[in-house]
Design a protein around this motif. Structure first.
Motif, PDB file in Angstrom:
ATOM      1  N   SER A  15      -1.450   9.290  65.543  1.00  0.00           N
ATOM      2  CA  SER A  15      -1.646   9.396  64.092  1.00  0.00           C
ATOM      3  C   SER A  15      -2.913   8.679  63.622  1.00  0.00           C
ATOM      4  CB  SER A  15      -0.435   8.828  63.349  1.00  0.00           C
ATOM      5  OG  SER A  15      -0.271   7.453  63.634  1.00  0.00           O
ATOM      6  N   VAL A  16      -3.589   7.962  64.538  1.00  0.00           N
ATOM      7  CA  VAL A  16      -4.822   7.250  64.182  1.00  0.00           C
ATOM      8  C   VAL A  16      -6.011   8.161  64.477  1.00  0.00           C
ATOM      9  CG1 VAL A  16      -6.237   5.205  64.608  1.00  0.00           C
ATOM     10  CG2 VAL A  16      -3.745   5.054  64.779  1.00  0.00           C
ATOM     11  N   PRO A  17      -6.948   8.330  63.534  1.00  0.00           N
ATOM     12  CA  PRO A  17      -8.125   9.173  63.800  1.00  0.00           C
ATOM     13  C   PRO A  17      -8.884   8.680  65.029  1.00  0.00           C
ATOM     14  CG  PRO A  17      -8.001   8.585  61.472  1.00  0.00           C
ATOM     15  CD  PRO A  17      -6.961   7.765  62.169  1.00  0.00           C
ATOM     16  N   ALA A  18      -9.319   9.598  65.870  1.00  0.00           N
ATOM     17  CA  ALA A  18     -10.025   9.238  67.095  1.00  0.00           C
ATOM     18  C   ALA A  18     -11.382   8.617  66.775  1.00  0.00           C
ATOM     19  CB  ALA A  18     -10.201  10.463  67.985  1.00  0.00           C
ATOM     20  N   ALA A  19     -11.808   7.666  67.611  1.00  0.00           N
ATOM     21  CA  ALA A  19     -13.082   6.973  67.422  1.00  0.00           C
ATOM     22  C   ALA A  19     -13.974   7.173  68.637  1.00  0.00           C
ATOM     23  CB  ALA A  19     -12.837   5.495  67.173  1.00  0.00           C
ATOM     24  N   ASP A  20     -15.269   6.877  68.472  1.00  0.00           N
ATOM     25  CA  ASP A  20     -16.234   6.941  69.577  1.00  0.00           C
ATOM     26  C   ASP A  20     -16.392   5.594  70.251  1.00  0.00           C
ATOM     27  OD1 ASP A  20     -17.002   9.650  68.802  1.00  0.00           O
ATOM     28  OD2 ASP A  20     -18.003   8.693  67.116  1.00  0.00           O
ATOM     29  N   LEU A  21     -15.898   4.538  69.612  1.00  0.00           N
ATOM     30  CA  LEU A  21     -16.046   3.176  70.105  1.00  0.00           C
ATOM     31  C   LEU A  21     -14.921   2.354  69.485  1.00  0.00           C
ATOM     32  CD1 LEU A  21     -18.235   1.519  71.785  1.00  0.00           C
ATOM     33  CD2 LEU A  21     -19.114   0.772  69.561  1.00  0.00           C
ATOM     34  N   VAL A  22     -14.410   1.378  70.237  1.00  0.00           N
ATOM     35  CA  VAL A  22     -13.352   0.508  69.731  1.00  0.00           C
ATOM     36  C   VAL A  22     -13.811  -0.935  69.849  1.00  0.00           C
ATOM     37  CG1 VAL A  22     -10.928  -0.132  69.888  1.00  0.00           C
ATOM     38  CG2 VAL A  22     -11.635   2.175  70.538  1.00  0.00           C
ATOM     39  N   VAL A  23     -13.563  -1.739  68.805  1.00  0.00           N
ATOM     40  CA  VAL A  23     -14.008  -3.130  68.777  1.00  0.00           C
ATOM     41  C   VAL A  23     -12.841  -4.027  68.387  1.00  0.00           C
ATOM     42  CG1 VAL A  23     -15.653  -4.780  67.838  1.00  0.00           C
ATOM     43  CG2 VAL A  23     -16.304  -2.376  68.046  1.00  0.00           C
ATOM     44  N   ALA A  24     -12.674  -5.138  69.120  1.00  0.00           N
ATOM     45  CA  ALA A  24     -11.686  -6.159  68.761  1.00  0.00           C
ATOM     46  C   ALA A  24     -12.421  -7.359  68.178  1.00  0.00           C
ATOM     47  CB  ALA A  24     -10.885  -6.582  69.982  1.00  0.00           C
ATOM     48  N   THR A  25     -12.019  -7.818  66.999  1.00  0.00           N
ATOM     49  CA  THR A  25     -12.719  -8.914  66.342  1.00  0.00           C
ATOM     50  C   THR A  25     -12.315 -10.288  66.870  1.00  0.00           C
ATOM     51  OG1 THR A  25     -11.073  -9.026  64.559  1.00  0.00           O
ATOM     52  CG2 THR A  25     -12.995  -7.596  64.212  1.00  0.00           C
ATOM     53  N   ASN A  26     -11.229 -10.370  67.651  1.00  0.00           N
ATOM     54  CA  ASN A  26     -10.872 -11.632  68.302  1.00  0.00           C
ATOM     55  C   ASN A  26     -10.232 -11.349  69.651  1.00  0.00           C
ATOM     56  OD1 ASN A  26      -7.915 -11.379  67.907  1.00  0.00           O
ATOM     57  ND2 ASN A  26      -8.398 -11.721  65.740  1.00  0.00           N
TER      58      ASN A  26
END
Length: 230
Positions: free
Chosen positions: A75-86
């Motif tokens: 249900s989450v729109p697909a992304a080209d890159l994923v980032v974790a802020t912590n």
């Protein structure tokens, strides 16, 4: 009398978070960036800084907060890159990245040259539910039973706790029942049946897994993990 509104200055990013933002600035070829963040002020400020950089490059961010439960990634729109802020969200970011087959950018351990990017491959296990629905696990899926499971070498057996962990060679299964724990490698597929909703740990995040039949198998393409030295 005029009222003066006092505004608080934006939180200062830590050194490692600034390195993370600069790493995103140096990357190209993406339009949508999924950002996993906490609810604290510095996480939100890091998200805002990343959003600014991504918008400069003509892209947009997808705010993935809170972390999706098992089966909710579709249900989450697909992304080209994923980032974790912590660092606590690194595994969740890698899980999203594995699902979309894109790189995950996370904070490194702080050892090495500031701003250096270290690329590694993280094994993963795909999870499919009967009737459709898929997900991915990169660290571990821990089910607090009762469940039944089978690796195809013997009839299905009960477990009060079942843990699946990805490895380079496939995955490791640990099952506990009536005080006895069994651990064995599995290179192909594990079948799990859940008759009632159970509590789960999905890559370090608590959730619930609904009843149904599930199949877990090693993925053929490990997730690309990019660690940024802070």
């Amino acid at each position: 009398m005029a009222t003066t509104l006092l505004t608080r200055p934006a939180p200062q990013l830590r050194r490692d978070q600034r390195a993370l933002v600069e790493a995103i600035r140096r990357m190209t070829g993406f339009e949508a960036v999924a950002v996993l963040r906490g609810f604290d002020k510095t996480s939100r400020a890091t998200r805002d800084a990343i959003n600014e950089v991504v918008r400069e490059q003509g892209g947009h961010i997808i705010d993935v907060t809170p972390v999706p439960g098992l089966g909710e990634l579709a249900s989450v729109p697909a992304a080209d890159l994923v980032v974790a802020t912590n660092r606590s969200l690194a595994a969740a970011a890698e899980r999203c990245a594995a699902y979309w087959n894109v790189p995950a950018v996370v904070l490194g351990d702080g050892v090495g040259e500031h701003g250096r990017l270290v690329r590694t491959r993280q094994p993963a296990v795909s999870v499919t539910r009967d009737g459709g629905g898929q997900d991915v696990v990169v660290r571990q899926l821990r089910l607090l039973g009762p469940v039944t499971w089978s690796d195809g070498s013997a009839p299905a057996r009960p477990a009060e706790e079942l843990v699946l962990k990805p490895t380079i060679a496939g995955m490791v299964v640990t099952a506990t029942y009536a005080g006895t724990t069994v651990t064995r490698p599995a290179s192909r597929m594990i079948e799990v049946e859940i008759t009632d909703e159970v509590v789960a740990d999905i890559d370090g995040h608590a959730g619930l897994v609904s009843s149904g039949r599930y199949e877990a198998r090693p993925t053929t393409r490990p997730v690309c993990r990019v660690a940024v030295t802070g």
